[in-house]
Write a protein that holds these residues in place. Structure first.
Motif, mmCIF file in Angstrom:
data_model
loop_
_atom_site.group_PDB
_atom_site.id
_atom_site.type_symbol
_atom_site.label_atom_id
_atom_site.label_comp_id
_atom_site.label_asym_id
_atom_site.label_seq_id
_atom_site.Cartn_x
_atom_site.Cartn_y
_atom_site.Cartn_z
ATOM 1 N N PRO A 121 0.806 -1.223 0.000
ATOM 2 C CA PRO A 121 0.000 0.000 0.000
ATOM 3 C C PRO A 121 0.840 1.275 0.000
ATOM 4 C CG PRO A 121 -0.871 -1.579 1.566
ATOM 5 C CD PRO A 121 0.408 -2.146 1.066
ATOM 6 N N ALA A 122 1.986 1.248 0.710
ATOM 7 C CA ALA A 122 2.829 2.447 0.782
ATOM 8 C C ALA A 122 3.350 2.837 -0.600
ATOM 9 C CB ALA A 122 4.000 2.199 1.725
ATOM 10 N N MET A 123 3.602 1.841 -1.430
ATOM 11 C CA MET A 123 4.041 2.105 -2.803
ATOM 12 C C MET A 123 2.860 2.498 -3.671
ATOM 13 S SD MET A 123 7.170 1.882 -3.735
ATOM 14 C CE MET A 123 8.643 1.701 -2.758
ATOM 15 N N LEU A 124 1.783 1.830 -3.453
ATOM 16 C CA LEU A 124 0.604 1.996 -4.307
ATOM 17 C C LEU A 124 0.132 3.446 -4.362
ATOM 18 C CD1 LEU A 124 -1.164 0.086 -5.972
ATOM 19 C CD2 LEU A 124 -2.680 -0.112 -4.002
ATOM 20 N N LYS A 125 0.165 4.123 -3.205
ATOM 21 C CA LYS A 125 -0.390 5.473 -3.148
ATOM 22 C C LYS A 125 0.430 6.472 -3.965
ATOM 23 C CE LYS A 125 1.988 6.798 1.113
ATOM 24 N NZ LYS A 125 1.937 6.929 2.558
ATOM 25 N N ASN A 126 1.694 6.148 -4.204
ATOM 26 C CA ASN A 126 2.558 7.068 -4.957
ATOM 27 C C ASN A 126 2.861 6.584 -6.368
ATOM 28 O OD1 ASN A 126 2.939 8.892 -2.792
ATOM 29 N ND2 ASN A 126 4.351 7.428 -1.856
ATOM 30 N N LEU A 127 2.188 5.513 -6.765
ATOM 31 C CA LEU A 127 2.562 4.848 -8.011
ATOM 32 C C LEU A 127 2.055 5.584 -9.239
ATOM 33 C CD1 LEU A 127 4.040 2.194 -8.701
ATOM 34 C CD2 LEU A 127 1.804 1.093 -8.838
ATOM 35 N N GLU A 128 2.956 5.751 -10.202
ATOM 36 C CA GLU A 128 2.538 6.328 -11.483
ATOM 37 C C GLU A 128 2.387 5.235 -12.536
ATOM 38 O OE1 GLU A 128 4.334 10.098 -13.057
ATOM 39 O OE2 GLU A 128 5.006 8.736 -14.634
ATOM 40 N N VAL A 131 9.200 -3.060 -12.364
ATOM 41 C CA VAL A 131 9.736 -1.700 -12.225
ATOM 42 C C VAL A 131 8.576 -0.777 -11.866
ATOM 43 C CG1 VAL A 131 10.928 0.200 -13.365
ATOM 44 C CG2 VAL A 131 11.581 -2.162 -13.874
ATOM 45 N N LEU A 132 8.706 -0.144 -10.713
ATOM 46 C CA LEU A 132 7.662 0.763 -10.241
ATOM 47 C C LEU A 132 8.160 2.188 -10.389
ATOM 48 C CD1 LEU A 132 8.045 -1.721 -7.849
ATOM 49 C CD2 LEU A 132 5.762 -0.858 -7.360
ATOM 50 N N ARG A 133 7.413 2.991 -11.116
ATOM 51 C CA ARG A 133 7.754 4.397 -11.243
ATOM 52 C C ARG A 133 6.795 5.197 -10.366
ATOM 53 N NH1 ARG A 133 10.533 7.910 -14.512
ATOM 54 N NH2 ARG A 133 9.616 9.967 -14.708
ATOM 55 N N LEU A 134 7.374 6.025 -9.481
ATOM 56 C CA LEU A 134 6.548 6.808 -8.564
ATOM 57 C C LEU A 134 6.227 8.176 -9.164
ATOM 58 C CD1 LEU A 134 8.128 6.010 -5.089
ATOM 59 C CD2 LEU A 134 6.444 4.742 -6.419
ATOM 60 N N GLN A 176 3.976 -6.689 -19.243
ATOM 61 C CA GLN A 176 2.719 -6.038 -18.865
ATOM 62 C C GLN A 176 3.018 -4.624 -18.394
ATOM 63 O OE1 GLN A 176 0.023 -8.081 -16.109
ATOM 64 N NE2 GLN A 176 1.383 -9.858 -16.162
ATOM 65 N N GLN A 177 2.058 -3.729 -18.619
ATOM 66 C CA GLN A 177 2.076 -2.424 -17.943
ATOM 67 C C GLN A 177 0.763 -2.300 -17.193
ATOM 68 O OE1 GLN A 177 3.289 0.967 -20.362
ATOM 69 N NE2 GLN A 177 5.262 0.686 -19.371
ATOM 70 N N ILE A 178 0.879 -1.969 -15.932
ATOM 71 C CA ILE A 178 -0.270 -2.014 -15.044
ATOM 72 C C ILE A 178 -0.676 -0.587 -14.686
ATOM 73 C CG2 ILE A 178 -1.118 -2.963 -12.856
ATOM 74 C CD1 ILE A 178 -0.062 -5.204 -14.511
ATOM 75 N N PRO A 179 -1.959 -0.257 -14.758
ATOM 76 C CA PRO A 179 -2.400 1.084 -14.351
ATOM 77 C C PRO A 179 -2.133 1.323 -12.864
ATOM 78 C CG PRO A 179 -4.204 -0.187 -15.345
ATOM 79 C CD PRO A 179 -3.051 -1.106 -15.220
ATOM 80 N N PRO A 180 -1.979 2.590 -12.478
ATOM 81 C CA PRO A 180 -1.504 2.908 -11.131
ATOM 82 C C PRO A 180 -2.406 2.434 -9.993
ATOM 83 C CG PRO A 180 -2.139 4.891 -12.347
ATOM 84 C CD PRO A 180 -2.118 3.767 -13.325
ATOM 85 N N GLU A 181 -3.679 2.377 -10.209
ATOM 86 C CA GLU A 181 -4.541 2.048 -9.069
ATOM 87 C C GLU A 181 -4.669 0.539 -8.826
ATOM 88 O OE1 GLU A 181 -7.021 2.890 -12.731
ATOM 89 O OE2 GLU A 181 -5.333 3.800 -11.675
ATOM 90 N N THR A 182 -3.968 -0.242 -9.649
ATOM 91 C CA THR A 182 -4.098 -1.697 -9.529
ATOM 92 C C THR A 182 -3.339 -2.211 -8.309
ATOM 93 O OG1 THR A 182 -4.115 -1.746 -11.928
ATOM 94 C CG2 THR A 182 -3.843 -3.842 -10.805
ATOM 95 N N GLU A 183 -4.021 -2.965 -7.468
ATOM 96 C CA GLU A 183 -3.401 -3.448 -6.240
ATOM 97 C C GLU A 183 -2.724 -4.807 -6.435
ATOM 98 O OE1 GLU A 183 -6.145 -3.510 -3.026
ATOM 99 O OE2 GLU A 183 -4.696 -4.284 -1.579
ATOM 100 N N TYR A 184 -3.284 -5.615 -7.329
ATOM 101 C CA TYR A 184 -2.747 -6.964 -7.529
ATOM 102 C C TYR A 184 -2.202 -7.106 -8.945
ATOM 103 C CZ TYR A 184 -5.078 -8.267 -3.207
ATOM 104 O OH TYR A 184 -5.457 -8.337 -1.902
#
Ligand SMILES: [Zn+2]
Length: 391
Positions: free
Chosen positions: A334-341, A374-377, A354-362
């Motif tokens: 969750p800590a990453m999720l809130k800042n995820l771009e 690779v997570l871009r914030l 795959q490229q995953i939209p930012p609000e995706t949790e799983y």
């Protein structure tokens, strides 16, 4: 002169280590020690790996002396001090830390720039130290490959030759360095080179000879600052009879000569650059500046681009993705999720899956294997994490 063949023994070893290690967990500069503290790894976050095989001074009685007739046991004095100053200077210039691997054993106990048999002479404790040394280098290279794709490995030495100049070893012998450009730029000689991958992919499209001794070669950059060396634009090859080290076991095994995307150079520093503390620190600053320039010019890695570890992040100690290893479904912290771009998933070949939209949790992985996420914030920082899908 007969060219030595180096057998690739590291593939499985590197793979096993890569799975065991997560480059994003450790803060740069974290110290990891091998068995009995003989080998030290200072972790880094930039595409430079530095090893220091001959600067150690430990002589534990549990390892017998290397007394074979052909064994070289002379240490490279002050190369640990020089390597430390070099690392600190790179950090001062860029804010990033190179990976540094140090052998603290005296060469009478272990020669960390030889194959296992010649290095340890069959003694199990020395063999463990050898495995620690080369395993840490492979760990560091794995991190560089994951985080930057390409990079430079430097094996740092000191020579006692009478000609006071730096000797840069790219696995090209002294007589070969004098060959015509057409010969040195041929596939045959590029394939002998520790810059093999860089010749194929460099920002300015330079040829092998340019990278060895052109204006933007490492030797030429340092020479322009008052540190003579060979090869360089001023001294493109050693003259007949002049001493020269063309690069040893480490340069061959850990550079792109042996495959992969990390190139290598053996840097042999003359005594005037090592013995006096003040001269050493000044030289370390110049060497740092020029190594950083070399990496920027030819690899295109910006000098101040560090891979930021998760422990430096405000949400430290939070795993980004779990469970890991897992099966088909992974959850983003969750800590990453809130800042995820943006979140991108690559397979082990580096292909985008795959490229995953930012609000995706799983995230869902359909096929078992090892993947890089690779997570871009939103603030522009990027994190990467290797995940293993078992199924
Ligand atoms: Zn040496």
């Amino acid at each position: 002169m007969k060219r030595c063949g180096f057998i690739i023994l590291f593939t499985f070893f590197a793979w096993a280590l890569a799975i065991a290690q997560d480059c994003t967990i450790l803060s740069p500069g974290t110290v990891l020690m091998g068995q009995n503290d003989y080998i030290e790894y200072r972790t880094g976050n930039m595409p430079i790996v530095l090893s220091i095989p001959h600067g150690g001074s430990l002589t534990p009685s549990e390892i017998p002396d290397r007394l074979c007739p052909d064994c070289v046991t002379v240490n490279d004095a002050f190369t640990i001090e020089l390597g430390t100053a070099l690392s600190d200077s790179i950090h001062a210039i860029t804010g990033c830390r190179p990976h540094v691997i140090i052998n603290h054993l005296d060469r009478i106990k272990l020669d960390a720039n030889r194959n296992l048999a010649d290095a340890a002479l069959g003694h199990p404790i020395a063999e463990q130290a050898w495995n620690d040394f080369h395993g840490f280098i492979e760990d560091a290279k794995t991190c560089v490959e994951e985080q930057f794709g390409t990079g430079l490995y430097i094996d740092l030495h000191g020579h006692g030759h009478t000609i006071e100049r730096i000797e840069y070893g790219y696995l090209i012998y002294e007589d070969e360095l004098a060959f015509d450009e057409s010969v040195l730029n041929s596939t045959t000689y590029v394939n002998y080179s520790s810059l093999r991958n860089l010749v194929a992919f460099n920002v300015m499209g330079l040829q092998h000879t340019d990278l060895l001794k052109g204006d933007f070669a490492l030797g030429s950059l340092l020479h322009a600052q008052g540190y003579p060396g060979v090869p360089s634009s001023a001294a493109p090859y050693p003259l007949p009879g002049e001493p020269y080290f063309s690069g040893g076991y480490n340069t061959a095994v850990h550079s792109s000569y042996n495959g992969g995307t990390i190139d290598g150079v053996q840097i042999e520093c003359n005594q005037a650059l090592r013995f006096d503390p003040e001269a050493r620190d000044i030289f370390a600053g110049a060497l740092a500046e020029n190594i950083v320039q070399f990496v920027e010019y030819h690899y295109g890695h910006s000098s101040s681009t560090c891979a930021v570890s998760i422990s430096e992040h405000e949400d430290s100690n939070v795993a980004m993705i779990h469970p890991n290893p897992g099966y088909t479904q992974f959850q983003i912290a969750p800590a990453m999720l809130k800042n995820l771009e943006r979140l991108s998933i690559f397979d082990s070949q580096g292909r985008l899956q795959q490229q995953i939209p930012p609000e995706t949790e799983y995230i869902h992985i359909e096929r078992p294997g090892v993947y890089m996420v690779v997570l871009r914030l939103k603030d522009g920082r990027e994190y990467s994490e290797r995940i293993i899908s078992l199924h």
